[in-house]
Design a protein around this motif. Structure first.
Motif, mmCIF file in Angstrom:
data_model
loop_
_atom_site.group_PDB
_atom_site.id
_atom_site.type_symbol
_atom_site.label_atom_id
_atom_site.label_comp_id
_atom_site.label_asym_id
_atom_site.label_seq_id
_atom_site.Cartn_x
_atom_site.Cartn_y
_atom_site.Cartn_z
ATOM 1 N N ASN A 1 -12.033 15.280 -0.279
ATOM 2 C CA ASN A 1 -12.292 14.975 1.131
ATOM 3 C C ASN A 1 -13.757 14.662 1.401
ATOM 4 O OD1 ASN A 1 -9.588 15.408 1.728
ATOM 5 N ND2 ASN A 1 -9.899 17.600 2.120
ATOM 6 N N LEU B 1 -9.446 3.279 -0.927
ATOM 7 C CA LEU B 1 -9.537 4.726 -1.157
ATOM 8 C C LEU B 1 -8.632 5.093 -2.320
ATOM 9 C CD1 LEU B 1 -10.736 7.407 -0.183
ATOM 10 C CD2 LEU B 1 -8.721 7.687 1.279
ATOM 11 N N PRO B 2 -9.191 5.379 -3.500
ATOM 12 C CA PRO B 2 -8.358 5.771 -4.646
ATOM 13 C C PRO B 2 -7.596 7.067 -4.363
ATOM 14 C CG PRO B 2 -10.584 5.184 -5.350
ATOM 15 C CD PRO B 2 -10.610 5.260 -3.853
ATOM 16 N N GLU B 3 -6.441 7.185 -4.992
ATOM 17 C CA GLU B 3 -5.601 8.368 -4.791
ATOM 18 C C GLU B 3 -6.240 9.598 -5.432
ATOM 19 O OE1 GLU B 3 -0.949 9.760 -5.573
ATOM 20 O OE2 GLU B 3 -1.678 7.792 -6.237
ATOM 21 N N GLY B 4 -6.155 10.720 -4.740
ATOM 22 C CA GLY B 4 -6.705 11.962 -5.250
ATOM 23 C C GLY B 4 -8.194 12.140 -5.029
ATOM 24 N N THR B 5 -8.766 11.388 -4.118
ATOM 25 C CA THR B 5 -10.208 11.503 -3.855
ATOM 26 C C THR B 5 -10.489 12.772 -3.057
ATOM 27 O OG1 THR B 5 -10.362 9.098 -3.787
ATOM 28 C CG2 THR B 5 -12.191 10.337 -2.850
ATOM 29 N N GLY C 1 -5.084 0.440 0.924
ATOM 30 C CA GLY C 1 -5.096 1.532 -0.037
ATOM 31 C C GLY C 1 -6.082 1.330 -1.174
ATOM 32 N N HIS C 2 -6.484 0.066 -1.419
ATOM 33 C CA HIS C 2 -7.477 -0.184 -2.466
ATOM 34 C C HIS C 2 -8.843 0.373 -2.085
ATOM 35 C CE1 HIS C 2 -5.001 -2.622 -5.102
ATOM 36 N NE2 HIS C 2 -4.593 -3.335 -4.068
ATOM 37 N N ASN D 1 -0.712 -1.755 4.254
ATOM 38 C CA ASN D 1 -0.956 -0.413 3.717
ATOM 39 C C ASN D 1 -1.452 -0.467 2.267
ATOM 40 O OD1 ASN D 1 -0.125 0.754 6.128
ATOM 41 N ND2 ASN D 1 2.021 0.866 5.467
ATOM 42 N N HIS D 2 -0.832 -1.322 1.485
ATOM 43 C CA HIS D 2 -1.247 -1.455 0.084
ATOM 44 C C HIS D 2 -2.633 -2.079 -0.023
ATOM 45 C CE1 HIS D 2 -0.774 -1.902 -4.247
ATOM 46 N NE2 HIS D 2 -1.140 -3.176 -4.129
ATOM 47 N N ILE E 1 -14.554 10.921 0.596
ATOM 48 C CA ILE E 1 -13.767 9.852 1.223
ATOM 49 C C ILE E 1 -14.650 8.867 1.995
ATOM 50 C CG2 ILE E 1 -12.080 9.386 3.035
ATOM 51 C CD1 ILE E 1 -10.455 11.728 2.030
#
Length: 227
Positions: free
Chosen positions: A136, A130-134, A127-128, A123-124, A139
């Motif tokens: 929609n 897709l940065p957090e807060g992108t 997760g790289h 998962n980690h 994406i």
């Protein structure tokens, strides 16, 4: 003339046998073997101090689980430094000026860090991409861009090392050729050119060591992202 400048990067052969294999095994001769004596000689003491200092600096960004890579990374660092320095000697061949060889070092080690990340914390690792807060709408585009940037890392490692060594060797050969040609015509200019050549050679010694360190340091950073 331009063709002869690039002849130095061709793998030389002797009786049909490529000498790149001999060049790759040559660095092992330069390092002394560890003895069973209580007190080592000066060369072994200097070598041990350098390796211990380098490993200490190398493991600073890594957590404890990444310390098992210390022997591999230190060996790779010393191996690359030896090959880079070997290419600065006259009438020698630089194996690390070949992109295929550098990619042979970069791709397996980079792939090993990616596999470790996918196995230990998938998962980690994903997760790289897709940065957090992108938003929609961005994406799909960001996933494609991050995936391309991930797969271009080993290519960047190999190209960086190859380009720096190739550019330095070509510049040394150009300046040395200019000094040789100018010597009977303008001796003063030839002496100044030779002085620049000596300074450039010292710079290339530093570049040979720095590029090997940067190669291993970037692998360390890639490893840290996945452990």
């Amino acid at each position: 003339m331009s063709v002869s400048f690039f002849d130095q990067f061709m793998s030389t052969t002797y009786l049909g046998i490529p000498l790149i294999a001999l060049a790759l095994t040559f660095p092992s001769i330069l390092y002394p073997t560890v003895t069973t004596r209580w007190l080592n000689n000066r060369l072994l003491t200097l070598q041990s101090a350098f390796i211990n200092r380098f490993i200490h600096q190398l493991l600073l960004p890594l957590n404890v689980s990444g310390h098992k890579w210390a022997t591999l990374l230190a060996s790779l660092m010393l191996f690359l430094i030896s090959l880079n320095m070997l290419g600065l000697l006259p009438y020698t061949f630089t194996p690390t000026a070949q992109l295929s060889l550098n990619l042979g070092f970069a791709v397996p080690l980079w792939l090993a860090t990616v596999i470790i990340g996918m196995r230990n914390q998938p998962n980690h690792a994903l997760g790289h991409l897709l940065p957090e807060g992108t938003p929609n709408l961005l994406i799909p585009m960001l996933i494609i861009i991050e995936t391309i940037s991930l797969f271009i890392r080993p290519l960047a490692l190999g190209v960086r090392l190859t380009a720096n060594l190739t550019a330095g060797h070509l510049l040394i050969q150009l300046i040395s050729t200019a000094a040789f040609v100018l010597l009977p015509l303008m001796p003063t200019v030839a002496i100044l050119t030779a002085t620049v050549l000596v300074l450039l050679t010292l710079l290339e010694v530093a570049v040979a060591m720095i590029q090997a360190y940067v190669f291993v340091l970037l692998l360390t950073l890639y490893l840290q992202e996945n452990i």
